[in-house]
Design an enzyme around this catalytic site. Structure first.
Site, PDB file in Angstrom:
ATOM      1  N   ASN A  11       0.840  -1.190   0.000  1.00  0.00           N
ATOM      2  CA  ASN A  11       0.000   0.000   0.000  1.00  0.00           C
ATOM      3  C   ASN A  11       0.887   1.256   0.000  1.00  0.00           C
ATOM      4  OD1 ASN A  11      -1.596   2.202   0.775  1.00  0.00           O
ATOM      5  ND2 ASN A  11      -3.059   0.882   1.834  1.00  0.00           N
ATOM      6  N   ASP A  66      -1.587  -2.527  10.429  1.00  0.00           N
ATOM      7  CA  ASP A  66      -2.963  -2.848  10.076  1.00  0.00           C
ATOM      8  C   ASP A  66      -3.852  -1.769  10.674  1.00  0.00           C
ATOM      9  OD1 ASP A  66      -4.657  -4.635   8.676  1.00  0.00           O
ATOM     10  OD2 ASP A  66      -5.419  -5.379  10.574  1.00  0.00           O
ATOM     11  N   GLY A 143      -8.981   4.477   0.782  1.00  0.00           N
ATOM     12  CA  GLY A 143      -9.919   3.775   1.658  1.00  0.00           C
ATOM     13  C   GLY A 143     -11.076   4.647   2.121  1.00  0.00           C
ATOM     14  N   ASP A 145     -11.008   7.351   3.751  1.00  0.00           N
ATOM     15  CA  ASP A 145     -10.632   8.757   3.970  1.00  0.00           C
ATOM     16  C   ASP A 145     -11.750   9.759   3.640  1.00  0.00           C
ATOM     17  OD1 ASP A 145      -8.164   8.236   5.012  1.00  0.00           O
ATOM     18  OD2 ASP A 145      -7.007   8.866   3.259  1.00  0.00           O
TER      19      ASP A 145
HETATM   20  P1  IMP Z   1      -5.499  -2.486   6.133  1.00  0.00           P
HETATM   21  O1  IMP Z   1      -5.903  -3.912   6.398  1.00  0.00           O
HETATM   22  O2  IMP Z   1      -4.572  -1.931   7.161  1.00  0.00           O
HETATM   23  O3  IMP Z   1      -5.009  -2.253   4.741  1.00  0.00           O
HETATM   24  O4  IMP Z   1      -6.789  -1.572   6.315  1.00  0.00           O
HETATM   25  C1  IMP Z   1      -8.091  -2.056   6.190  1.00  0.00           C
HETATM   26  C2  IMP Z   1      -8.907  -1.149   5.319  1.00  0.00           C
HETATM   27  O5  IMP Z   1      -9.142   0.055   6.022  1.00  0.00           O
HETATM   28  C3  IMP Z   1      -8.237  -0.784   4.000  1.00  0.00           C
HETATM   29  O6  IMP Z   1      -8.733  -1.547   2.971  1.00  0.00           O
HETATM   30  C4  IMP Z   1      -8.580   0.648   3.786  1.00  0.00           C
HETATM   31  O7  IMP Z   1      -9.683   0.718   2.943  1.00  0.00           O
HETATM   32  C5  IMP Z   1      -8.977   1.143   5.166  1.00  0.00           C
HETATM   33  N1  IMP Z   1      -7.952   2.022   5.720  1.00  0.00           N
HETATM   34  C6  IMP Z   1      -6.826   1.684   6.346  1.00  0.00           C
HETATM   35  N2  IMP Z   1      -6.159   2.786   6.725  1.00  0.00           N
HETATM   36  C7  IMP Z   1      -6.889   3.831   6.301  1.00  0.00           C
HETATM   37  C8  IMP Z   1      -6.710   5.227   6.376  1.00  0.00           C
HETATM   38  O8  IMP Z   1      -5.732   5.767   6.881  1.00  0.00           O
HETATM   39  N3  IMP Z   1      -7.695   5.950   5.829  1.00  0.00           N
HETATM   40  C9  IMP Z   1      -8.788   5.414   5.236  1.00  0.00           C
HETATM   41  N4  IMP Z   1      -8.987   4.134   5.120  1.00  0.00           N
HETATM   42  C10 IMP Z   1      -8.036   3.330   5.651  1.00  0.00           C
END
Ligand code: IMP
Length: 186
Positions: A11, A66, A143, A145
């Site tokens: 990411n 995460d 995501g 945001d």
């Molecule tokens: P991940 O498993 O850490 O990638 O996060 C889970 C989901 O949360 C991701 O698919 C993103 O859509 C969302 N996400 C994670 N971090 C953020 C952020 O900082 N802002 C907005 N959405 C986020």
């Protein structure tokens, strides 16, 4: 001394957010091509701790991050399921689930696991209180945001520059704890 930290993610937004914070402490963040190990668990801490235990120790510190969005009116959903929920119902689906809600409070959480070259693991967390907006706003970031507005500002994460998001964000808070820990340890 080599001050490189490896991060097990593809990411680019996460790297863009974390790299400048780590840089102010003298660390260089570099993506590492490691297998994705993601279990389903109730907390982000458990998810990253499990992944850290199951990746090999490398010659440089490795981190796994995460994040999850915990919506109060949905009893903490999507929380640790945020990735799947974003892929499926997305921002629009969360807004639909909240159509009748009067309380739009939410918390964004981040958990970072550090695996040191000696194989020790440490966890750092950060959280930001805020609310889910009535509509998506802004084009920045990734995501959820566009629908998350942190407390203390009238902008969503997606309406902020990267530097502004880092003043408020869950990930920035966890990253600073990691940087302070590494600095104190070195
Ligand atoms: P991940 O498993 O850490 O990638 O996060 C889970 C989901 O949360 C991701 O698919 C993103 O859509 C969302 N996400 C994670 N971090 C953020 C952020 O900082 N802002 C907005 N959405 C986020």
């Amino acid at each position: 001394m080599d001050k490189t930290i490896l991060i097990a993610t593809k990411n680019r937004y996460k790297i863009q957010e974390m790299a400048p914070i780590l840089e102010t402490y003298g660390y260089k963040l570099q993506p590492a091509d490691l297998p994705k190990i993601e279990i389903q668990a109730d907390t982000l801490q458990e998810i990253v701790a499990y992944a850290a235990r199951h990746i090999p120790a490398l010659d440089k510190p490795v981190i796994i991050e995460d994040a999850g969005l915990f919506v109060k009116a949905l009893k903490g959903f999507p929380g640790p399921y945020s990735h799947y929920v974003y892929q499926t119902i997305g921002c629009k689906g969360i807004l639909q689930l909240l159509q009748q809600a009067t309380d739009r409070t939410a918390v964004f959480q981040s958990a970072i696991a550090l695996k040191t070259p000696t194989g020790d693991t440490y966890i750092f967390t950060g959280e930001t209180m805020g609310k889910i907006t009535a509509e998506p706003r802004g084009t920045g970031g990734f995501g959820f945001d566009p629908i998350f507005q942190p407390q203390g500002t009238d902008k969503t994460y997606a309406e902020m520059t990267l530097q502004e998001k880092n003043l408020y964000s869950h990930r920035a808070k966890a990253t600073k704890k990691l940087a302070e820990f590494l600095t104190a340890k070195s």
